[in-house]
Each structure stands twice: as structure tokens, then as C-alpha cells.
Design an enzyme around this catalytic site. Structure first.
Site, PDB file in Angstrom:
ATOM      1  N   ASP A  87     -30.443   8.839  22.148  1.00  0.00           N
ATOM      2  CA  ASP A  87     -29.831  10.200  23.649  1.00  0.00           C
ATOM      3  C   ASP A  87     -29.045  10.421  21.663  1.00  0.00           C
ATOM      4  OD1 ASP A  87     -28.328  11.300  24.487  1.00  0.00           O
ATOM      5  OD2 ASP A  87     -28.183   9.556  25.777  1.00  0.00           O
ATOM      6  N   LYS A  96     -27.135  27.640  25.594  1.00  0.00           N
ATOM      7  CA  LYS A  96     -27.417  29.207  24.822  1.00  0.00           C
ATOM      8  C   LYS A  96     -27.438  29.763  23.777  1.00  0.00           C
ATOM      9  CE  LYS A  96     -30.988  25.737  25.017  1.00  0.00           C
ATOM     10  NZ  LYS A  96     -31.896  24.443  24.379  1.00  0.00           N
ATOM     11  N   PHE A 101     -42.946  18.451  25.769  1.00  0.00           N
ATOM     12  CA  PHE A 101     -44.077  19.365  26.119  1.00  0.00           C
ATOM     13  C   PHE A 101     -44.599  20.676  24.742  1.00  0.00           C
ATOM     14  CE2 PHE A 101     -45.200  23.458  27.164  1.00  0.00           C
ATOM     15  CZ  PHE A 101     -46.855  23.431  27.740  1.00  0.00           C
ATOM     16  N   LEU A 139     -35.409  21.215  19.555  1.00  0.00           N
ATOM     17  CA  LEU A 139     -35.788  20.958  21.061  1.00  0.00           C
ATOM     18  C   LEU A 139     -35.288  20.792  21.483  1.00  0.00           C
ATOM     19  CD1 LEU A 139     -39.786  21.016  19.814  1.00  0.00           C
ATOM     20  CD2 LEU A 139     -38.277  23.046  20.158  1.00  0.00           C
ATOM     21  N   ALA A 140     -34.864  19.578  21.712  1.00  0.00           N
ATOM     22  CA  ALA A 140     -33.729  18.759  22.838  1.00  0.00           C
ATOM     23  C   ALA A 140     -32.432  19.494  23.892  1.00  0.00           C
ATOM     24  CB  ALA A 140     -33.022  17.654  22.339  1.00  0.00           C
ATOM     25  N   TYR A 169     -26.978  26.864  31.589  1.00  0.00           N
ATOM     26  CA  TYR A 169     -28.131  26.195  30.828  1.00  0.00           C
ATOM     27  C   TYR A 169     -27.778  28.131  29.237  1.00  0.00           C
ATOM     28  CZ  TYR A 169     -32.656  26.275  28.701  1.00  0.00           C
ATOM     29  OH  TYR A 169     -33.472  25.868  27.619  1.00  0.00           O
ATOM     30  N   ASP A 174     -36.123  11.296  19.674  1.00  0.00           N
ATOM     31  CA  ASP A 174     -36.679  12.063  21.340  1.00  0.00           C
ATOM     32  C   ASP A 174     -35.807  10.595  21.780  1.00  0.00           C
ATOM     33  OD1 ASP A 174     -38.416  13.994  23.087  1.00  0.00           O
ATOM     34  OD2 ASP A 174     -37.329  12.363  24.065  1.00  0.00           O
ATOM     35  N   SER A 230     -33.129  30.522  24.696  1.00  0.00           N
ATOM     36  CA  SER A 230     -33.747  30.717  25.829  1.00  0.00           C
ATOM     37  C   SER A 230     -33.273  32.059  26.153  1.00  0.00           C
ATOM     38  CB  SER A 230     -33.317  29.457  26.750  1.00  0.00           C
ATOM     39  OG  SER A 230     -34.019  30.392  27.764  1.00  0.00           O
TER      40      SER A 230
END
Lengths: 302, 302
Positions: A44, A136, A11, A65-66, A132, A30, A109
Site C-alpha cells: 500500500d 489530480k 488495467f 498510475l496508482a 478526484y 501495486d 485526468s
């Protein structure tokens, strides 16, 4: 500049690719395979062959971003560690080994900050609560260390809630914020897992992509990480603005607050993102423009 | 309480085992094999079999000392990652999986703080410069996250320079501090890689072991990490006290300052370790008692 973008089919990745087009040479990477040719790597990131292809692309900069996001990371911490930490470390290692000083824009994030009970500023400690968020935070520290050593020139950007994501399950626990936009446009009933007075930080995907691309030229300096500015809004204000822009009937929304979701996504305090603003990063101009931009993203994609 | 101690055959590990003896049931774990029987596990923490043995020991608490230290980590970052990060994570994961709330005392290091140019206190940011320091910082963040979630009850203790280590290469870049004690007792010539006015933070191994054992009962609370108090001394003061206690001729010392070693180990500012002191951790009482304790350690071991 040749820019490698991971998570390029996602996205945010798609929006970043659109902003880069015509300005930079881009290599998208990706695990999903919507593209092909010299400007695309399908693979991957946990696999050595994918890393070899990334290295062979000889990028001057990396936009990373992955990720295995919040809800998915809680469900499978081992997989999340493999991608969010191990693959991230190896990817950066193989790019830095080829030549030092590669620019790295890392999509961190606000989950790295953890549960926030007081106004957030540049001195707010990093105290993750989600797996998560911890991943990060670890990679922020790792990239900052490599930047101090001159191996890379990194900047970690802590992204707030991004709207409006596609309706398909994103693996993000905060996905309900985007689902509200989809419900409004489709004029469907919506069950909101946080109350009207819940507060959140938001950014449109278009503004997010602008900020990420700005990361390619923003100063990379101590502490090599910044919380992006965001529009802070209550769910009540968000609903009022969405109904005003779409004609959606607010009575179709049922509030069923879930304590855990409120704790992680519904109690965002005031935000002073001074460092990021000094570095040239921007929030959407207003709640109205943010919502208009988010609705436009959905309309374009359907 | 059944306490698993990793790195148990090492310099600090041996001192910790001695302090625990008679008070707790102890299981030592080390890649080297000086012990055997039900209270000992010999194995590489990077191997699944070793982790299975650690889990089978059903410890109530873990004192995690095993590490690839500073100089060795710079020489082989992959090996260091495998032990300092990957094996540490897996070990804690398998203990926490068996039962939540396991007490973890993690031997972190002041290397996590990085190069210190201003007085250090509890608000000093974690900005590692060495690979080793980054690994310690990552695991502090990871353990703090798991503690917030109730998976473990962790406390990370940032150890200063510990004296006097054995003469054998420890892989620590700060080993010269211990080598000075050995040279003094053996009345040998000594080349000091930092100047007389270099300043450092020190703790005797005996006091270090006391603090680590105290970690088993100290409160495990936000931010789940503390810089231990230490005796701050200039190399000049250190030399004066060592010569006074041993009769060593200070003229046998040649100063050949190395810029990199001075930057990492010779510019320690004032230290206010208030959090650690509030939690009951202590420094040696004075430079004199620290040196007397360090000399005693060497004498006992020879």
C-alpha cells in the site's frame, strides 16, 4: 532506464508493463499481488515500508498510475486524499531525495479540468468539480513546482475516458463507457446512463499505454501538464460503430439519462490538444480503430 | 456573524481583529497564547483538539491567516505541509461538515503566481516556485473545488508584500522590505539585499486588514481567487519616500543584491488586478499614503 510503475497490476498498468518489456528494466508496484521477485513490490503506497521499498529500487523514472478513482474518491474522500495526494507527495519526495531530476510521468485526468462547456484547448483553466479531479489538479501543481525547482522532471498527462476497462467495478464513474463494449460482445441488454447525443472523449488502453511510455522521453517543460488528444464521439456514433463491428443489436440498449452523469461525462466539447500533440502524444487514429482496439483488448482478456 | 480568525495573534491577524471589533462576534485562534476566554482558542492547528475547539465555536465564517511562511517553509517543508495544506484542509472540512456554505477568506499569496516576468493580470497562470507558493496554490484549487460543490463559499486573496512587519524574524523571505522601515525610524545602517531598481508590490497592513474583512462580504464566484491590487514601487522610490517622511539619511543604506532574493522579490512587473477591484478590493491610494500608514503602524507598536 529503470522504471518504477505504480498501479502496475491495474488495467492501464498491465498495458504499460507490456509496452515497457524488453526496452526498460521495470519494477512494478501495486497493493494487489499478482507478481513477485526483484521486479515487483506488493504494498500500500500509504505505508512507509512500501515507500522504503520503492526508494530502494533506485528507479531512474516513475510512472505513477496508482490512484483512488472518481466514484471511490467521492465515496471516501479521506482514503482518496491519503493515496492521491499524501502518498503521491511522499513517493515523489523519497525518489527526488535520492537523486534530483528523476523523470515522473503522472497519470492525471481530464477530471482536473472540471465541467467543460466550451471548446477545450491549452488555455482552458483547471477548475475541478470532482474530489478526484481536485486531487489530480493539486498534484499537477505540486509536480510542476518541483520541476521548476529541478527536483524532478515531471510531465502530467490528463487522460480521457479509457476503453475498454474490465467489467469489474473500477470505482470510476465513467465505467459505463466500457460496459457498453462488454454488453455488445456478450450480446446482453444495456442501460445507458447518458443520451444518444451525449459526447465524450475516448482513448483505447493500447494508445494510452503508448502515450504514457512516450512520457518517459517527452520534453518536461512549462507548464509540465498536458491534456492528451482524444477521439471525440457522440454515444450515437459510438453505438453505431460498435454494432457495426460486433453485430450487436442496438435495440438492446435502453437510454436512461442521469443528469449528474451527463453533466460530468456526457458534455465534452471540441478538443484541441495542441501542446500534447507538439510533445508527440497521439490519439487513436479514428473512432473505428479505437473501437477495434478496445474490442481486441476484451477478446484477449477472456 | 461569528468569525473565526486563525493566526489571530500575528501581525496581520491583530490588525484584522481590530477591524472586526464592534462589528462581528470574533473567535481568535493562534498557537501563541496572548488571549483567553470564550473569544480565544490557543492551539496548534495540526492537532485534532484544536480543530475540535474550532468546530465547537460554530463560526459562520473563517478568516484563515495561519501559515508557515516562505523562508520557514523552505527550511522545513514537512512542517509547512502539515500546517499550510493538511491542517488547512482539515479545518475547512470540519467547518463545512457542520454546515455547508461557510464563508472562507483564505490568505493566499502572490508567491502562488511564481516568478513574474510579464505584466500580471487576471489571466496570469499560477506557476509557483517556492514551496510556500505551491502550498497556497494547492489550497486555492482545493477551496475553489469545494466552493463549486457548495460545501463552502470561499475567496482566496493573493496578498502582496505587507509593510511594515515587526522586526522579529517572521520567516518570510521578503522581510527585508519591512526591515527598511524599522532602520529608517531607528536611524540605523541598513543592508538592502536587492538593488535600487528592484521593483516590488506593497500594501500597508491597515489596507490589508480592510481587504481581508471585505472578503467576508465580497462575491464568492469563479475562479474563487484574486490577486489583490498593490502599489508597485522601485526600491529607489521607496527609499526616497521613506527618507522624505522620516528624515532618514539614504547614505546609510548599502546595496548588496542577492540574485535569489532579487529573482523572488525584486522583479515585480506591472499589475492589473481587475478582478479584485471589481470585487471591491483596494490598494493603498499612493506610495506616500502607504508609507505613512506603515510608519504609523511601527510608531503605534513601540
Amino acid at each position: 532506464m529503470r522504471v518504477l510503475v505504480t498501479g502496475a497490476a491495474g488495467f492501464i498498468g498491465s498495458a504499460v508493463l507490456a509496452k515497457l518489456a524488453g526496452h526498460h528494466e521495470v519494477v512494478g508496484l501495486d497493493a494487489r499481488a499478482p507478481g513477485s521477485g526483484p521486479g515487483w513490490i506488493t504494498g500500500d503506497l500509504g505505508e512507509p515500508e512500501t515507500l522504503a521499498l520503492a526508494e530502494a529500487a533506485r528507479p531512474d523514472a516513475l510512472i505513477h498510475l496508482a490512484t483512488v478513482p472518481g466514484g471511490a474518491a467521492e465515496a471516501d474522500p479521506e482514503l482518496a486524499w491519503r493515496i492521491n495526494v499524501e502518498a503521491t507527495r511522499k513517493l515523489i519526495d523519497c525518489l527526488a531525495r535520492r537523486r534530483s531530476g528523476v523523470r515522473v510521468v503522472f497519470a492525471s485526468s481530464i477530471a482536473a479540468l472540471g465541467r467543460l462547456e466550451e471548446p477545450v484547448g491549452d488555455a482552458t483553466p483547471v477548475r475541478p468539480h470532482l474530489i478526484y479531479g481536485a486531487h489530480k489538479a493539486l498534484m499537477e501543481t505540486w509536480l510542476a513546482t518541483l520541476s521548476r525547482r529541478g527536483d524532478v522532471e515531471a510531465i502530467s498527462l490528463r487522460l480521457p475516458g479509457i476503453v475498454a476497462r474490465p467489467r469489474a467495478a473500477s470505482g470510476l464513474k465513467s465505467a459505463f463507457l466500457s460496459d457498453l463494449f462488454h454488453a455488445a460482445l456478450a450480446n446482453e441488454a444495456f442501460t445507458c446512463p447518458v443520451g444518444r447525443d451525449a459526447t465524450t472523449w475516448l482513448m483505447s488502453v493500447s494508445k494510452t499505454a503508448e502515450n504514457i511510455v512516450h512520457g518517459l522521453i517527452a520534453p518536461s517543460a512549462e507548464p509540465f501538464a498536458a491534456t492528451l488528444p482524444a477521439v471525440r464521439a457522440s454515444v450515437g456514433d459510438l453505438v453505431a460503430e460498435i454494432t457495426s463491428q460486433t453485430g450487436y443489436d442496438a435495440a438492446r440498449i435502453t437510454y436512461e439519462p442521469d443528469q449528474a452523469i451527463e453533466a460530468d461525462f456526457g458534455r465534452f466539447p471540441a478538443l484541441q490538444a495542441e501542446r500534447a500533440e507538439r510533445l508527440g502524444f497521439r490519439s487513436d487514429e479514428s473512432l473505428a480503430s479505437l473501437i477495434s482496439s478496445a474490442l481486441e483488448t476484451i477478446r484477449k482478456s477472456t
